[in-house]
Design a protein around this motif. Structure first.
Motif, mmCIF file in Angstrom:
data_model
loop_
_atom_site.group_PDB
_atom_site.id
_atom_site.type_symbol
_atom_site.label_atom_id
_atom_site.label_comp_id
_atom_site.label_asym_id
_atom_site.label_seq_id
_atom_site.Cartn_x
_atom_site.Cartn_y
_atom_site.Cartn_z
ATOM 1 N N UNK A 177 -2.872 -8.295 -1.231
ATOM 2 C CA UNK A 177 -3.512 -9.014 -0.130
ATOM 3 C C UNK A 177 -3.242 -8.248 1.155
ATOM 4 N N UNK A 178 -4.312 -7.701 1.752
ATOM 5 C CA UNK A 178 -4.144 -6.953 2.997
ATOM 6 C C UNK A 178 -3.927 -7.929 4.143
ATOM 7 N N UNK A 228 -1.125 -2.603 5.923
ATOM 8 C CA UNK A 228 -0.069 -3.567 5.667
ATOM 9 C C UNK A 228 -0.545 -4.623 4.692
ATOM 10 N N UNK A 229 0.204 -4.833 3.634
ATOM 11 C CA UNK A 229 -0.171 -5.842 2.651
ATOM 12 C C UNK A 229 0.946 -6.096 1.661
ATOM 13 N N UNK A 230 0.823 -7.212 0.926
ATOM 14 C CA UNK A 230 1.822 -7.569 -0.072
ATOM 15 C C UNK A 230 1.169 -7.717 -1.439
ATOM 16 N N UNK A 255 -1.351 7.763 -10.893
ATOM 17 C CA UNK A 255 -2.281 6.630 -10.974
ATOM 18 C C UNK A 255 -1.663 5.438 -10.275
ATOM 19 N N UNK A 256 -2.507 4.526 -9.813
ATOM 20 C CA UNK A 256 -2.030 3.310 -9.192
ATOM 21 C C UNK A 256 -1.570 2.305 -10.226
ATOM 22 N N UNK A 257 -1.035 1.172 -9.748
ATOM 23 C CA UNK A 257 -0.491 0.169 -10.659
ATOM 24 C C UNK A 257 -1.537 -0.804 -11.183
ATOM 25 N N UNK A 296 0.834 -1.209 0.000
ATOM 26 C CA UNK A 296 0.000 0.000 0.000
ATOM 27 C C UNK A 296 0.871 1.262 0.000
ATOM 28 N N UNK A 297 2.008 1.208 0.693
ATOM 29 C CA UNK A 297 2.920 2.352 0.668
ATOM 30 C C UNK A 297 3.486 2.555 -0.738
ATOM 31 N N UNK A 298 3.804 1.453 -1.432
ATOM 32 C CA UNK A 298 4.304 1.555 -2.795
ATOM 33 C C UNK A 298 3.221 2.069 -3.742
#
Length: 882
Positions: free
Chosen positions: A795-796, A816-818, A788-790, A776-778
């Motif tokens: 997955x949170x 937090x998520x990956x 814009x987002x990616x 989420x930070x990225x």
């Protein structure tokens, strides 16, 4: 019943499966029907049938590699479902087996970070593993590739923690002359042409002397486009508002701060990610007498790449990126090996050794380092007092990194094997390994006068390897490191036939590793720092960090493994035990316990106090070294031939416990701008590997293999609470299910010709990226940098990231998520015609033009996706001379 020539060809084709027929051998069952022939492997450091050893072994022999059109690292891993690779392109990958994966450092610091691989990589008898950058050996003129999943540490040593991959070359043949040539040409959708030539020649010079030479060149055309940066249309914005936002509000008036956007007009190019493999191998075999023989081989290879092998999901299409510096990677190695094999009465004696010399020269675009958080404005914007002029402005953020790394590795092993005819058998030996790595990395990361001045002085340190300095004014940060690893080990394995059908095996290995890490960065004298922690001299420690003495006394910092010179020493004994039962002549079952390990890793800035002293980082100190992580493995296996020898099933169920799993960490905003290693905690892995071979008819061979995994973090280091995924989370990079199925169909034609069709489908399930919950930070950084987002799946796993609440511009928090590396299916087809001398084949790789997410690279602080080659159609021709 007589077996036709076609049936023998079908049996030879079984080399494309993990349980694999000999290339030119057939086997007839009691009923007279064709059945599966097995090959000899050396997984136990003896030559034995793959079906008779209580070891889980997967293999691809030379005929399999040819049938599959496989040459390089990425291609052959695709057909080994319990093996995965993660990395940013040719020569820049790490191998993982059975889900024992963690986050490695990015390529720009992999050589200096020194996190050891968890999988040992061998060329014949020589270990060639290297931290961060697997040696990408071109698979030409190979006898077979062996994969030994699970810990193999008793026989293969350090870094055989979760498995071993061995490339076994074809050796000089004393029976006579032979030669062959293979060539291919292919076209990639939306990309450039590729072409390759491979050839070998074998000479029986005398009855005692044989020579074999293999050479190759493979020019792989690119398909990624470096497009013009256009901030108005989704490109890199380069805004002072972005810099201010990422950096935490250091600019007084970001809305009105002048900014220079990065430009790449001169570098715009289609299909700019080229790769060229070229090399040769020379082998000399000499039969000294009837008991002794000598083999000497030398392999020389150059791998040259340009551009990058990832695309930017923020840009249009799935093959576009923005790069602002010309990038290249030249990776050259020379490997000389020797083996003296003989007998002393009934005792087999083998002495083998090798010398590896590798050189890497890289230039990497580091512009994305601006997106890294706390230091963004400091590197790009002029602001404040004595740092810059009063008129605040942000400069062009274009940056680069240049690396020169030279490494050598010398190994010696002397081992003894008792006769295999005994009811008891022993394999025992001694092993010595000496590694040296010298790396100088030069970073252009800043535009301030302050950093230009710092660039002119490299912190001195006794015994370090420097490149002469001072460095050019554009260089603002330098890594100058020498890393030596010396290892000595004694190993043994004892087998005893309890009955005619039951055998017990016990193995052990004692090892001692000395790890000496010297050098400096522009801001840290690493050698002095490690010596101070080794001596624990209060005055020296006070000169480094006033709180270090108390941190050692309280047990917060562990330093007991360091001597007065700062050398880290570790020794231990690891064990292996197994029992196997030959149920009948066709079925073997076995149970095994085994241990594996990775040695400790020294940190450049060990002991340092975190920059941020709030929340999860309060009182946090970087470990001086991460401790050994170990893997205990339990498995039950079965190897069997069924239905009168036309069906083979090999399967292994396993349970692994990992203690003190090592991981790479990089957090310039909160801790340090230098990457370091840490122990994330403990994990468990449960799984099942299986491969199947079926002779469906005399004309049809079907092969299948799959891997099922269930990974779980069972304990988290308290210092990583809120940073690493929580207890119960999955380990990164490994799918719950992956598998493939392959088929080869033959048709006999007139005049001794055979036509065939090959088809393969491989599936890889969803995988989680990295060990840090930073997705989420990225995404937030991508929104700021590109507007814009990616669009990538996340997955949170926690309500907040890094254990504290960081309000963003909307008053929300970083969860937090990956990232999820989504599942994919790849399919290949080939149509050919052959006789005993020549072959012509048309192939289609990636038939459906799938854009698979092989790896999500966060090195630029906004995600880039490493993907596979688009649909490729080509022609292969080969001719063998006898």
């Amino acid at each position: 019943m007589k077996i036709s020539k076609l049936s023998c060809a079908v049996l030879a084709a079984l080399a494309a499966t993990p349980a694999y027929a000999q290339e030119d051998a057939s086997k007839v069952s009691k009923s007279g029907k064709a059945s599966i022939e097995t090959i000899e492997v050396t997984a136990t450091k003896r030559s034995e049938s793959i079906q008779d050893i209580p070891v889980s072994v997967t293999a691809l022999n030379g005929q399999a590699l040819e049938n599959l059109g496989v040459d390089n690292f990425q291609e052959y891993v695709e057909f080994l479902p319990n093996v995965i690779f993660q990395g940013t392109g040719p020569g820049q990958n790490e191998i993982y087996i059975r889900g024992a994966a963690t986050t490695q450092s990015n390529i720009s610091v992999s050589s200096v970070q020194a996190l050891q691989p968890s999988v040992a990589f061998y060329l014949d008898e020589q270990p060639v593993s290297m931290q961060g950058r697997n040696l990408d050996i071109y698979a030409t003129d190979m006898e077979r590739i062996e994969v030994l999943p699970g810990p193999q540490g008793t026989l293969f040593g350090a870094s055989s923690q979760s498995g071993t991959v061995r490339l076994i070359t074809k050796k000089p043949d004393h029976t006579g002359f032979s030669a062959g040539v293979d060539t291919s040409t292919s076209f990639t959708k939306g990309g450039e042409m590729s072409n390759s030539v491979e050839a070998f020649m074998n000479f029986a010079v005398t009855d005692e002397l044989a020579l074999r030479v293999a050479a190759y060149t493979d020019n792989q055309g690119g398909w990624i486009d470096n497009i013009r940066n256009d901030p108005s249309n989704g490109g890199y914005i380069g805004s002072a508002v972005v810099i201010d936002r990422i950096s935490g509000g250091v600019l007084s008036d970001p809305q009105n701060t002048p900014v220079d956007s990065p430009e790449n007009d001169a570098l715009v190019e289609d299909d700019f990610n080229d790769a060229i493999y070229s090399g040769a191998r020379f082998g000399l075999s000499y039969i000294i007498n009837e008991d002794w023989d000598l083999l000497v081989q030398h392999t020389q290879q150059t791998l040259s790449t340009e551009g990058v092998f990832s695309y930017d999901p923020n840009l249009e299409g799935e093959t576009s990126t923005n790069r602002f510096v010309p990038e290249d990677n030249d990776d050259e190695f020379g490997l000389t090996t020797w083996t003296l094999d003989g007998r002393m009465d009934k005792l087999e004696v083998v002495y083998t050794g090798g010398y590896l010399n590798r050189s890497i020269d890289s230039t990497i675009d580091y512009t994305g380092y601006t997106n890294g958080g706390l230091f963004s404005a400091y590197y790009v914007c002029n602001y404040g007092g004595d740092v810059a002029p009063e008129d605040e402005r942000c400069l062009d953020p274009t940056k680069y990194y240049k690396e020169k790394t030279d490494s050598t590795r010398m190994t010696h092993e002397l081992r003894f094997n008792t006769s295999s005819d005994n009811a008891w058998r022993v394999t025992a030996g001694v092993f010595y390994d000496e590694q040296e790595l010298n790396s100088v990395g030069r970073f252009n990361i800043a535009n301030t006068e302050k950093f230009d001045n710092l660039a002119r002085t490299l912190v001195g340190s006794e015994g370090i390897n420097t490149n002469g300095g001072p460095f050019e004014p554009s260089i603002s940060f330098v890594n100058d490191i020498q890393h030596d690893i010396d290892q000595v080990a004694v190993f043994g394995q004892f087998e005893y036939d309890v009955t005619d059908d039951v055998t017990a095996t016990l193995g052990a290995r004692w090892y001692q590793i000395e790890d000496t890490y010297k050098g400096s960065t522009t801001t840290v004298d690493v050698s002095r720092r490690l010596r101070a922690f080794g001596t624990q001299d209060p005055d020296e420690l006070a000169g480094i960090d006033a709180g270090a003495v108390d941190a050692i006394a309280s047990g917060q910092l562990e330093v007991d493994l360091l001597d007065d010179n700062g050398t880290l020493t570790v020794d231990d004994v690891i064990l292996k035990a197994s029992v196997d039962w030959k149920v009948n002549e066709d079925v073997l079952v076995f149970a095994t316990y085994s241990e594996g390990f990775r040695p400790p890793v020294t940190n450049r800035v060990g002991g340092g106090l975190a920059t941020n002293q709030t929340g999860a980082f309060e009182n946090f100190r970087i470990p001086v070294y991460s401790t050994t992580d170990s893997l205990d493995n339990y498995e039950l296996g079965m190897k069997g031939d069924f239905l009168d020898g036309i069906l083979r099933i090999n399967a292994t169920a396993f349970y692994s416990e990992i203690t003190d799993l090592q991981t790479s960490r990089y957090d310039p905003t909160n801790i340090s701008f230098l990457v370091f290693t840490d122990n994330v905690g403990d994990a468990e892995i449960r799984g099942l590997d299986a491969d199947i071979t079926w002779l469906a008819t005399d004309n049809l061979v079907i092969n299948a293999a799959f891997s099922v995994l269930d990974t779980e973090l069972t304990r988290i280091n308290s210092a990583l609470d809120g940073i690493a995924p929580p207890v119960g989370s999955k380990l990164p990079y490994s799918a719950d299910f992956s598998g493939n199925i392959r088929a080869r169909y033959f048709i006999e034609l007139d005049n001794g010709l055979t036509a065939y069709v090959n088809g393969s489908i491989s599936y890889t399930g969803d995988r989680l990226a990295s060990m840090s919950m930073d997705a989420y930070a990225l995404e937030d950084a991508a929104q700021l940098v590109y507007g814009a987002g990616t669009g990538l799946s996340i997955e949170q796993e926690a309500a907040v990231y890094q254990g504290v609440t960081y309000p963003d511009s909307n008053g929300e928090t970083f969860r937090g998520g990956r990232y999820i590396q989504d599942s994919y299916v790849l399919a290949n087809l080939a149509f050919g015609i052959t006789n005993e001398e020549w072959k012509a084949e048309i192939f289609i790789d990636n038939v459906t033009d799938e854009q698979a997410t092989l790896y999500i690279d966060a090195q630029q602080y906004t995600p880039k996706i490493v993907s596979n080659r688009p649909r490729t159609v080509g022609l292969r021709l080969s001719y063998d001379f006898f």
